[in-house]
Design a protein around this motif. Structure first.
Motif, PDB file in Angstrom:
ATOM      1  N   GLU A 164      -0.847  13.583   6.018  1.00  0.00           N
ATOM      2  CA  GLU A 164      -0.180  12.868   4.946  1.00  0.00           C
ATOM      3  C   GLU A 164      -0.785  11.482   4.779  1.00  0.00           C
ATOM      4  O   GLU A 164      -1.166  10.837   5.759  1.00  0.00           O
ATOM      5  CB  GLU A 164       1.315  12.741   5.257  1.00  0.00           C
ATOM      6  CG  GLU A 164       2.134  12.119   4.157  1.00  0.00           C
ATOM      7  CD  GLU A 164       2.045  12.879   2.843  1.00  0.00           C
ATOM      8  OE1 GLU A 164       1.834  14.105   2.868  1.00  0.00           O
ATOM      9  OE2 GLU A 164       2.163  12.232   1.787  1.00  0.00           O
ATOM     10  N   LEU A 217      -0.007   7.767   2.948  1.00  0.00           N
ATOM     11  CA  LEU A 217       0.973   6.948   2.262  1.00  0.00           C
ATOM     12  C   LEU A 217       0.304   5.651   1.846  1.00  0.00           C
ATOM     13  O   LEU A 217      -0.479   5.090   2.596  1.00  0.00           O
ATOM     14  CB  LEU A 217       2.140   6.607   3.179  1.00  0.00           C
ATOM     15  CG  LEU A 217       2.635   7.717   4.089  1.00  0.00           C
ATOM     16  CD1 LEU A 217       3.714   7.175   4.996  1.00  0.00           C
ATOM     17  CD2 LEU A 217       3.163   8.847   3.249  1.00  0.00           C
ATOM     18  N   ARG A 243      -1.865   6.277  11.808  1.00  0.00           N
ATOM     19  CA  ARG A 243      -2.853   5.208  11.868  1.00  0.00           C
ATOM     20  C   ARG A 243      -2.817   4.411  10.574  1.00  0.00           C
ATOM     21  O   ARG A 243      -2.610   4.969   9.498  1.00  0.00           O
ATOM     22  CB  ARG A 243      -4.276   5.787  12.000  1.00  0.00           C
ATOM     23  CG  ARG A 243      -4.603   6.347  13.349  1.00  0.00           C
ATOM     24  CD  ARG A 243      -4.778   5.230  14.371  1.00  0.00           C
ATOM     25  NE  ARG A 243      -5.154   5.778  15.656  1.00  0.00           N
ATOM     26  CZ  ARG A 243      -4.290   6.410  16.459  1.00  0.00           C
ATOM     27  NH1 ARG A 243      -3.050   6.557  16.105  1.00  0.00           N
ATOM     28  NH2 ARG A 243      -4.699   6.888  17.606  1.00  0.00           N
ATOM     29  N   LEU A 273       0.738   1.940   1.462  1.00  0.00           N
ATOM     30  CA  LEU A 273       1.652   0.872   1.856  1.00  0.00           C
ATOM     31  C   LEU A 273       1.415  -0.369   0.997  1.00  0.00           C
ATOM     32  O   LEU A 273       2.313  -1.135   0.721  1.00  0.00           O
ATOM     33  CB  LEU A 273       1.443   0.520   3.325  1.00  0.00           C
ATOM     34  CG  LEU A 273       1.690   1.662   4.307  1.00  0.00           C
ATOM     35  CD1 LEU A 273       1.466   1.182   5.720  1.00  0.00           C
ATOM     36  CD2 LEU A 273       3.092   2.202   4.147  1.00  0.00           C
ATOM     37  N   VAL A 302      -0.952   9.916   8.427  1.00  0.00           N
ATOM     38  CA  VAL A 302      -0.063  10.594   9.359  1.00  0.00           C
ATOM     39  C   VAL A 302      -0.591  11.998   9.607  1.00  0.00           C
ATOM     40  O   VAL A 302      -0.851  12.744   8.666  1.00  0.00           O
ATOM     41  CB  VAL A 302       1.380  10.676   8.819  1.00  0.00           C
ATOM     42  CG1 VAL A 302       2.275  11.388   9.815  1.00  0.00           C
ATOM     43  CG2 VAL A 302       1.917   9.299   8.513  1.00  0.00           C
ATOM     44  N   MET A 358      -1.464   4.479   5.122  1.00  0.00           N
ATOM     45  CA  MET A 358      -1.082   4.988   6.422  1.00  0.00           C
ATOM     46  C   MET A 358      -1.432   6.462   6.455  1.00  0.00           C
ATOM     47  O   MET A 358      -1.119   7.213   5.526  1.00  0.00           O
ATOM     48  CB  MET A 358       0.400   4.816   6.683  1.00  0.00           C
ATOM     49  CG  MET A 358       0.839   5.585   7.911  1.00  0.00           C
ATOM     50  SD  MET A 358       2.509   5.158   8.454  1.00  0.00           S
ATOM     51  CE  MET A 358       2.182   3.788   9.518  1.00  0.00           C
TER      52      MET A 358
END
Lengths: 338, 338
Positions: free
Chosen positions: B137, B139, B160, B141, B149, B147
């Motif tokens: 995944e 994301l 990370r 931010l 995942v 990010m």
DNA sequence: CCTTGGCACTCACCGCGGGCGAGTGCCAAC
DNA sequence: GTTGGCACTCGCCCGCGGTGAGTGCCAAGG
């Protein structure tokens, strides 16, 4: 009330006993500290201190050792917090600066504390309940199975599986994700329940069940107490505990394995400032011969978790308190930066 | 080659010594095991066993105790693996079935192993390198901060931060997420590098930098060795170690704190089947008076990580091996189900 | 050649008793 | 209130001999 000199005598007793681990007598005291009085006088003072319950003698006609009450007085009135030296400060900072993520920060902190104090270190992970939400992510793993990922401002990540009562489309998912984040991102955990309360109403009837499920999972995650994890280290230092090993060390090791006990212990400590719990002041029986020095730490002014050390009641309180305070301060800085 | 009876004698010595923790003599042996021969004969056998280095006497004219070599022979030729009883099996299963997530599975496994064997338990987290990707995944931010995942088939989640060289739009992000997952979902970690190699080429020039950064972060995460975490428990059992505490226990505690040492230790153990390392067979000096019983476990037929126990060389090998094997088996089942 | 009973020997362990000395409490003197 | 003197206590150390488990060796018997 005790005279000034008697307090000096108590201080001297504590210092000597901590240094030598042996009962200290009147003669040795006058030799090692220049109290300006004779052993006989010190003897009188010691008798008085013993009457008051600050010191005790293990056997008749042996030296005196401080009682828990004596240590308490020492910590409260006689001992300062020994500040770290410059080099020590730099070492702390260097050591912590190398950390790459939250786990690493905690791990390094534990090692550092254990090394500095030569005792058992305990570091609580930054608690969820006082921090804020950075981001909430929802992933669809299967038509009726979601993964909820919660990212906190302290860099912590929690994930939960969510089994939906009904299939949940990608568009609904994106919608929920967006609405959820716009409401809770940057907010404190404690505010979240209020903020998402009416969220299901914004969705179609067939999706409301899933939305509610997701929300309740989220709320569970936020309050879940067993997520108050902690890390310990430096247990090898327990071997320096005393002479009568197995009996002393075993209950301590057992307590350290019971995270619940430790968490309660830290929780009982005052919320602000440093707390020192000495011997029987600790509720947990296995720790009756240990002292716990703890302090809150956090990224801002506010404490989000606690850290501390567990050691024999006969410990170097000023030094330990200094180390604990310094480490907490630097950890707070590191967390604020990241 | 040793005669059959001499092997019996060795077995009897090991069993008695493990039970009593005291050197065992010829007379006691004939009394407690019906070997069918007299103490004198046993004495001769013992002398032979001592010549061969399987047993030794701590002082002249005391009983014999097994050497590491003696234990080795015992484990290899004389001892079976003691299977768990029915009730024990059920207890294991019940205990593990209650786990809610991977952390919990590992935590419960540690407790269980420590309790069953009354020794120190070590459980390695399912290793990333041998498992498969369930989902990746991404994301956003901040405009230039993502990010990443990673969710594995064992339920493990790694995240990370990725700082992008250039801002990365939502559509590009969705595109990357989709392409990434379609390529790597369900694949083994070791295959991932090959599978994503040419991925940047599918993107616009201005996004390629970010895509490459994301990919390299992903690959780093996959191989990162320090992610081979482990959990230990039951250290309180060390107090049952022997009589000469501090000296024996300290290096063991130190070794247990060095996860690197433990990981190497587990790593050195054979990949298939159960491995028993006795005393000086352990490369790490601090563990020279301990034995390590370890075995791989995994969700499918394949081992993804190891678990085991650390205890005194004088341990109940058949029982310990039985417990370790049984626990590994059930943990494997649990992992396969989830 | 293996087994067995006998026998002398070793040596760790235990309990005892005496000497030592650190430390105390008390007291009389300052 | 402080000090030096003094008798007393008692934990610790050390050396002692007795005890007993365990051994190695040997000579006799299968």
């Amino acid at each position: 009330m005790l005279s000034e000199r008697r307090l000096q005598v108590l201080r001297a007793i504590v210092q000597d006993y901590v240094g030598t681990e042996e009962p200290v007598g009147s003669k040795a005291l006058t030799e090692r500290h220049n109290l300006g009085v004779s052993p006989a006088t010190v003897r009188n003072d010691m008798a008085a201190l013993e009457d008051e319950g600050f010191i005790a003698q293990p056997h008749t006609s042996a030296g005196r050792i401080p009682t828990d009450k004596g240590y308490r007085l020492f910590v409260d009135k006689l001992a300062g917090v020994k500040p770290m030296t410059g080099p020590e400060r730099r070492a702390i900072q260097n050591f912590l600066d190398g950390a790459v993520d939250l786990d690493d920060v905690v791990a390094r902190t534990v090692r550092l504390l254990a090394q500095l104090t030569r005792q058992v270190a305990v570091v609580q992970y930054p608690s969820l309940t006082r921090s804020t939400v950075r981001h909430v992510e929802l992933l669809s793993l299967a038509p009726a199975r979601l993964m909820l990922v919660l990212i906190t401002d302290t860099g912590r990540v929690e994930q939960r599986m969510v089994d939906c009562p009904a299939p949940f489309g990608e568009t609904s998912l994106a919608d929920l994700r967006a609405r959820l984040n716009s409401r809770v991102a940057g907010r404190r955990f404690t505010d979240v329940p209020r903020l998402v309360e009416d969220l299901p109403e914004a969705f179609d009837v067939e999706d409301r069940g899933t939305v509610s499920t997701v929300l309740s999972t989220l709320l569970e995650t936020l309050v879940e107490e067993n997520e108050e994890r902690l890390m310990i280290g430096g247990t090898a230092n327990l071997t320096r505990f005393g002479h009568d090993f197995p009996l002393t060390i075993r209950p301590v090791l057992e307590a350290l394995e019971e995270q619940v006990v430790l968490l309660k212990l830290l929780g009982e400590a005052g919320d602000s400032g440093m707390t020192v719990r000495i011997g029987h002041e600790n509720a947990y029986e296995g720790l009756n011969s240990t002292s716990v020095v703890s302090v809150g730490y956090g990224s801002g002014g506010e404490a989000v978790a606690k850290l501390g050390v567990v050691g024999p009641t006969r410990m170097d309180y000023p030094g330990t308190m200094g180390a604990v305070r310094a480490v907490a301060r630097y950890v707070g800085q590191i967390l604020a930066e990241s």
